[in-house]
Write an enzyme that holds these catalytic residues in place. Structure first.
Site, PDB file in Angstrom:
ATOM      1  N   ASP A   1      34.224  28.046  38.704  1.00 35.36           N
ATOM      2  CA  ASP A   1      34.440  29.007  37.939  1.00 35.36           C
ATOM      3  C   ASP A   1      33.254  29.606  37.024  1.00 35.36           C
ATOM      4  OD1 ASP A   1      37.127  29.090  38.470  1.00 35.36           O
ATOM      5  OD2 ASP A   1      37.598  27.591  36.895  1.00 35.36           O
TER       6      ASP A   1
ATOM      7  N   GLU B   1      43.849  30.047  47.351  1.00 38.16           N
ATOM      8  CA  GLU B   1      42.805  30.625  46.532  1.00 38.16           C
ATOM      9  C   GLU B   1      41.547  29.542  46.429  1.00 38.16           C
ATOM     10  OE1 GLU B   1      41.573  32.438  42.235  1.00 38.16           O
ATOM     11  OE2 GLU B   1      43.289  31.133  42.249  1.00 38.16           O
ATOM     12  N   HIS B   2      42.041  28.313  46.075  1.00 38.26           N
ATOM     13  CA  HIS B   2      41.035  27.131  45.916  1.00 38.26           C
ATOM     14  C   HIS B   2      41.515  26.061  46.656  1.00 38.26           C
ATOM     15  CE1 HIS B   2      40.485  29.358  42.007  1.00 38.26           C
ATOM     16  NE2 HIS B   2      39.560  29.372  42.199  1.00 38.26           N
TER      17      HIS B   2
ATOM     18  N   GLN C   1      43.557  23.378  36.115  1.00 36.52           N
ATOM     19  CA  GLN C   1      44.275  24.610  36.822  1.00 36.52           C
ATOM     20  C   GLN C   1      45.307  25.143  35.706  1.00 36.52           C
ATOM     21  OE1 GLN C   1      43.413  26.236  39.342  1.00 36.52           O
ATOM     22  NE2 GLN C   1      45.418  27.462  39.821  1.00 36.52           N
TER      23      GLN C   1
ATOM     24  N   ASN D   1      47.451  39.801  36.058  1.00 37.25           N
ATOM     25  CA  ASN D   1      48.856  39.184  35.970  1.00 37.25           C
ATOM     26  C   ASN D   1      49.612  40.143  37.055  1.00 37.25           C
ATOM     27  OD1 ASN D   1      49.317  41.870  34.736  1.00 37.25           O
ATOM     28  ND2 ASN D   1      49.624  40.951  32.928  1.00 37.25           N
TER      29      ASN D   1
ATOM     30  N   HIS E   1      32.930  67.696  76.597  1.00 36.69           N
ATOM     31  CA  HIS E   1      32.360  66.560  76.178  1.00 36.69           C
ATOM     32  C   HIS E   1      31.105  66.352  77.281  1.00 36.69           C
ATOM     33  CE1 HIS E   1      35.536  65.859  73.134  1.00 36.69           C
ATOM     34  NE2 HIS E   1      35.004  64.663  72.852  1.00 36.69           N
TER      35      HIS E   1
ATOM     36  N   HIS F   1      44.489  28.327  33.461  1.00 35.21           N
ATOM     37  CA  HIS F   1      44.413  29.421  33.658  1.00 35.21           C
ATOM     38  C   HIS F   1      45.488  30.458  33.333  1.00 35.21           C
ATOM     39  CE1 HIS F   1      40.874  29.217  36.445  1.00 35.21           C
ATOM     40  NE2 HIS F   1      41.585  28.085  36.817  1.00 35.21           N
TER      41      HIS F   1
END
Length: 413
Positions: free
Chosen positions: A343, A309-310, A254, A209, A402, A257
């Site tokens: 999922d 996200e999707h 959805q 969350n 170097h 969730h």
């Protein structure tokens, strides 16, 4: 209510794209929790667990015998489903283990990279009133494939102080080495800095969350994180060719969730948009939107700008539009590709970037559980070739030693 997709570049369009992972007041609360856990360790974790989860714990740890025994109490059909889900996750993630051949830029010199897993990783599995054994598998399986020797799992307890048997069963199957009944920002702080009983980890993984997301952001720098993974998001693009019942079901799924899960449907068919809007009339979620677009090009541009996200491309010739998508966590290609399948059942990882962070982050994979180390081997036959490049560059940069340190290996006096 149906509305037209705003004009790109307009204030309404920008407002549609903007999502904040957490408000400023959450940041302040979480910062105080993190500081307290750093200062008081287990005592602070126990206090926050009692305050936020209603559980009084003697110790946060779940014994290995308790983790192992939980599997026997899970319904056999569910146990079989977990095993099959894990097999599919393994199949998808096993091919992701990095492996590179050595390069030979000049004769006698070899450069290559080798994979090294993190020694200890922390997995955060949301819980409390819910249970997410699938998330356990999505993180613990790639951690095991990557070769991480220690996998610390934290999840909020139920009011009785226990973790669900199915979560423990998944942890046992997937190879978690420690399990703790701790959730929220206090779990992230404990894994980031360590307490008397929770080991400090090298990297923290997992969704949560706003408080969990804020905690992950705030500890970044002291410990690595996978991504800012907050409330779930789904954008569906359709040309009207997919059955409306399927699209409405995807949006309903959805909303399961969390109360702040986001679902947006963009349809090039006004009639289909109207039908779906009517089908969702009983869904009390302010985070569901039904939009119409003039054409697929406009809808696809919005989907990529949104960086969801999707993304479900529920349209004809979905493959045609895939090259136009670059900012997304996971794409579901074609009408038969239900987002919910990702999922549980496809084996693809469902720990994904949210809140627009798909512009910078990708899906969780094996490569996130370690890093490459670089190795260089220069043999005598290649020392002259090293001098021919290094000497002019060292002189130009005013770093004579170097060049000298290399020239000596080529026989310079």
């Amino acid at each position: 209510m149906i509305s037209n997709l705003p004009q790109p570049g307009s204030d309404a369009y920008r407002a549609l794209l903007e999502r904040k992972p957490f408000p400023s007041e959450v940041r302040e609360v979480v910062a105080a929790i993190i500081a307290d856990v750093r200062r008081r360790g287990d005592a602070a974790v126990t206090e926050y667990t009692r305050r936020f989860d209603g559980a009084t714990l003697g110790t946060s740890g779940v014994s290995p015998s308790e983790v192992s025994a939980a599997g026997d109490r899970v319904d056999p059909s569910l146990r079989d489903a977990l095993r099959e889900a894990m097999r599919r996750i393994e199949a998808v993630h096993r091919v992701q283990l990095p492996a590179e051949p050595a390069a030979e830029p000049v004769a006698g010199a070899r450069v290559w990279r080798e994979w090294r897993p993190f020694r200890r990783v922390g997995l955060y599995v949301p819980g409390g009133r819910a249970r997410y054994p699938s998330s356990v598998l999505m993180m613990a399986v790639p951690a095991r494939i990557a070769g991480c020797p220690e996998v610390v799992l934290c999840s909020p307890p139920q009011p009785d102080g226990r973790l669900p048997d199915v979560v423990l069963a998944a942890a046992a199957m997937a190879g978690a080495t420690q399990v703790h009944r701790v959730g929220g920002a206090q779990a992230i702080a404990a894994m980031a800095y360590g307490t008397e009983t929770i080991a400090r980890v090298d990297k923290i993984f997992g969704p949560g969350n706003a408080y969990v997301t804020a905690a992950k952001v705030l500890v970044t720098g002291d410990v690595a994180i996978d991504m800012p993974a907050g409330p779930s998001e789904l954008v569906i693009v359709t040309d009207g060719s997919t059955p409306p019942e399927w699209l409405a079901a995807d949006l309903r799924a959805q909303t399961e969730h969390s109360p702040d899960a986001l679902g947006i449907l963009v349809s090039t068919s006004a009639a289909v948009a109207t039908t779906i809007d009517a089908m969702l009339a009983d869904v009390a979620s302010p985070r569901l939107r039904v939009l119409t677009a003039a054409g697929m090009g406009e809808a696809i541009r919005f989907a990529d700008d949104f960086a969801p996200e999707h993304l479900a491309l529920h349209c004809q010739e979905a493959e045609r539009w895939l090259p136009s998508i670059s900012q997304v966590g996971s794409v579901f290609l074609g009408p038969s590709s239900a987002p919910a399948a990702g999922d549980y059942a496809t084996g693809a990882n469902h720990v994904l970037p949210t809140g627009g962070s798909a512009r910078s982050y990708g899906p969780l994979g094996v490569e996130a559980f370690g890093r490459m180390i670089q190795v260089q081997a220069v043999f005598p036959a290649a020392t002259a070739a090293m001098v021919s490049v290094s000497d002019p560059l060292a002189q130009a940069e005013g770093l004579p030693w170097h060049g000298r340190s290399i020239a000596l290996r080529n026989g310079a006096p």
